[in-house]
Every structure is written in C-alpha cells, then in structure tokens.
Design a protein around this motif. Sequence first.
Motif, PDB file in Angstrom:
ATOM      1  N   VAL A  24      17.636  36.090  31.953  1.00  0.00           N
ATOM      2  CA  VAL A  24      18.091  36.294  30.578  1.00  0.00           C
ATOM      3  C   VAL A  24      19.444  35.598  30.462  1.00  0.00           C
ATOM      4  O   VAL A  24      20.384  35.928  31.183  1.00  0.00           O
ATOM      5  N   THR A  25      19.531  34.632  29.571  1.00  0.00           N
ATOM      6  CA  THR A  25      20.778  33.896  29.394  1.00  0.00           C
ATOM      7  C   THR A  25      21.359  34.207  28.019  1.00  0.00           C
ATOM      8  O   THR A  25      20.877  35.066  27.296  1.00  0.00           O
ATOM      9  N   GLY A  26      22.426  33.513  27.682  1.00  0.00           N
ATOM     10  CA  GLY A  26      23.069  33.765  26.400  1.00  0.00           C
ATOM     11  C   GLY A  26      23.992  34.965  26.424  1.00  0.00           C
ATOM     12  O   GLY A  26      24.307  35.537  25.378  1.00  0.00           O
ATOM     13  N   LEU A  27      24.430  35.366  27.638  1.00  0.00           N
ATOM     14  CA  LEU A  27      25.375  36.461  27.776  1.00  0.00           C
ATOM     15  C   LEU A  27      26.574  36.017  28.603  1.00  0.00           C
ATOM     16  O   LEU A  27      26.502  35.044  29.358  1.00  0.00           O
ATOM     17  N   ASP A  28      27.646  36.771  28.476  1.00  0.00           N
ATOM     18  CA  ASP A  28      28.800  36.614  29.354  1.00  0.00           C
ATOM     19  C   ASP A  28      29.008  37.929  30.093  1.00  0.00           C
ATOM     20  O   ASP A  28      28.792  39.009  29.532  1.00  0.00           O
ATOM     21  N   LEU A  29      29.423  37.831  31.353  1.00  0.00           N
ATOM     22  CA  LEU A  29      29.903  39.016  32.053  1.00  0.00           C
ATOM     23  C   LEU A  29      31.394  39.109  31.772  1.00  0.00           C
ATOM     24  O   LEU A  29      32.141  38.156  32.014  1.00  0.00           O
ATOM     25  N   CYS A  30      31.800  40.237  31.243  1.00  0.00           N
ATOM     26  CA  CYS A  30      33.200  40.414  30.850  1.00  0.00           C
ATOM     27  C   CYS A  30      33.813  41.590  31.591  1.00  0.00           C
ATOM     28  O   CYS A  30      33.117  42.391  32.215  1.00  0.00           O
ATOM     29  N   PHE A  31      35.132  41.669  31.508  1.00  0.00           N
ATOM     30  CA  PHE A  31      35.852  42.731  32.217  1.00  0.00           C
ATOM     31  C   PHE A  31      37.037  43.176  31.385  1.00  0.00           C
ATOM     32  O   PHE A  31      37.760  42.355  30.808  1.00  0.00           O
ATOM     33  N   LEU A  32      37.212  44.486  31.313  1.00  0.00           N
ATOM     34  CA  LEU A  32      38.357  45.079  30.626  1.00  0.00           C
ATOM     35  C   LEU A  32      39.355  45.553  31.671  1.00  0.00           C
ATOM     36  O   LEU A  32      39.152  46.587  32.314  1.00  0.00           O
ATOM     37  N   PRO A  33      40.442  44.800  31.900  1.00  0.00           N
ATOM     38  CA  PRO A  33      41.449  45.259  32.858  1.00  0.00           C
ATOM     39  C   PRO A  33      42.346  46.312  32.202  1.00  0.00           C
ATOM     40  O   PRO A  33      42.861  46.095  31.102  1.00  0.00           O
ATOM     41  N   ILE A  34      42.499  47.437  32.851  1.00  0.00           N
ATOM     42  CA  ILE A  34      43.375  48.477  32.293  1.00  0.00           C
ATOM     43  C   ILE A  34      44.818  47.983  32.279  1.00  0.00           C
ATOM     44  O   ILE A  34      45.577  48.251  31.348  1.00  0.00           O
ATOM     45  N   ASN A  35      45.183  47.243  33.314  1.00  0.00           N
ATOM     46  CA  ASN A  35      46.491  46.593  33.366  1.00  0.00           C
ATOM     47  C   ASN A  35      46.361  45.231  32.696  1.00  0.00           C
ATOM     48  O   ASN A  35      45.676  44.341  33.201  1.00  0.00           O
ATOM     49  N   GLU A  36      47.015  45.045  31.571  1.00  0.00           N
ATOM     50  CA  GLU A  36      46.883  43.816  30.798  1.00  0.00           C
ATOM     51  C   GLU A  36      47.424  42.588  31.529  1.00  0.00           C
ATOM     52  O   GLU A  36      47.135  41.454  31.146  1.00  0.00           O
ATOM     53  N   ASN A  37      48.193  42.791  32.596  1.00  0.00           N
ATOM     54  CA  ASN A  37      48.759  41.670  33.338  1.00  0.00           C
ATOM     55  C   ASN A  37      47.763  41.040  34.307  1.00  0.00           C
ATOM     56  O   ASN A  37      48.034  39.984  34.876  1.00  0.00           O
ATOM     57  N   ILE A  38      46.622  41.676  34.510  1.00  0.00           N
ATOM     58  CA  ILE A  38      45.605  41.124  35.404  1.00  0.00           C
ATOM     59  C   ILE A  38      44.921  39.950  34.712  1.00  0.00           C
ATOM     60  O   ILE A  38      44.354  40.101  33.628  1.00  0.00           O
TER      61      ILE A  38
END
Length: 223
Positions: A165-179
């Motif tokens: 399945v394509t058309g997606l991105d794996l994303c990440f929410l860093p709790i520390n915005e400096n990451i």
Amino acid sequence: MEYHRITSILDPYFKQLHQLMGEVFPPEEVLEFNLWKEPLEDPNIRVFVAVENKKVLGATEYRYYKDFNIAMTDFTIIGQAGLGIGPFLSKMRLEDLNTLAAENEKELYGMFAEIYDPYQVENHEFGSVKPMDPYVRREVLSHLGYKRLDFPYVHPSWNNDGEPVTGLDLCFLPINENIKELPTNIIVKFLKRYYSVLSNKPISWYVMIQNLEKNTKVQLLPI
C-alpha cells in the motif's frame, strides 16, 4: 462526551465502531469483524471510542511500547463535524499515554503515525465526513507537531495478501520539539514488531527495511 475503552467484540459499542471504520476507511485497511477478537483482548492495544447519548461519534486506536518509550497511533476516526471530536480524542489519548509513560518511569518520547499523502494519490475515499478528508487530516496532524520521516514508505496491506500500500508517509510526533531526526534502529525495530502480525508482507517492504538499515539516522521533515 465519554472516552470508552473497547476490549471485546462483544462490547455493544464495537459494532458501531466497526461500521464506522467501514464507512470512512478503504476496504484493505479494515480487518474483518471477527478478526478483531484478539487485538481487542491484547492489553497493549488500546481502542477507545468517543460516545455521546450511546452513539459512537469517533474513535482512536493506539499502543505504547515500554521498551522504546514510543507510541503508535493506528487510526483516528471523526464521524461527524462540528462536535469537537478530534480535539477530545487527541487530548484524552495523550493523557492516557502520559500516564502509561509515567508508570514506566519515563516521559513519553514521541508517537508514530501513518498519514495518507493525497499529493501522491488523490483517489482516496473516506466517506462524506470532511474532517476525514486526507488533505484536512494531513494539515491537522501537521499542526499537532507531526513530522514526516524522510524515506519512501511502504505499508503492507492488512488483508495479508502480500500487496504493498503506497501513497502514505510514516510520520513521528516528537514530544521534544528540538528533536530533528530519529535513529534508524528505532524505526526498523518498531516496523518489524508492528507488522509481525502479517506473515505475507510485500517484497518492497523488505527492500525498504534493508535500505533503512544502511543509514544511522532519518531526518524529520515538515509534512
């Protein structure tokens, strides 16, 4: 609005939830009703619904990995616009995850999520609820602080038929915005564990993993 956890397919709210999933997600993204029995009984998989007047208005599924101190949001469903369902689910989910991290004697490091990229594929259908529109969802998650991991992402079909399945991105929410980047070994370990339930993954998924393992870090970019 009530934040209600579902732990059994016999829960009267699960039938409503499964129907809602079928209305907003593509067929290949929705497990059959009876196949939900084991996931719902798994203590590490947390499925919650937003309920008002005995009606399921929205839902979210996520999990917390103690050894990684990282969460994964499997899905978020908003069944109706104008009721504040999205902010309610986001707030309650984060409170729950912070509690789990605290019980693990840590502060939550961050959270993965797969996000459809309508700029790659424009024919996704998510029912008629505008908040579920891929463009809207992508912008909302961007505002929440999610970042796109900089590599071509392949998602194995939940039909377990070996189709990519394509058309997606794996994303990440860093709790520390400096990451600004993630160690590749965390991404690889997470993906291998997350998709261990699927025995028939596409060859392109294994190629993706091999390419990731050639690097030590992956950049976090704006969505």
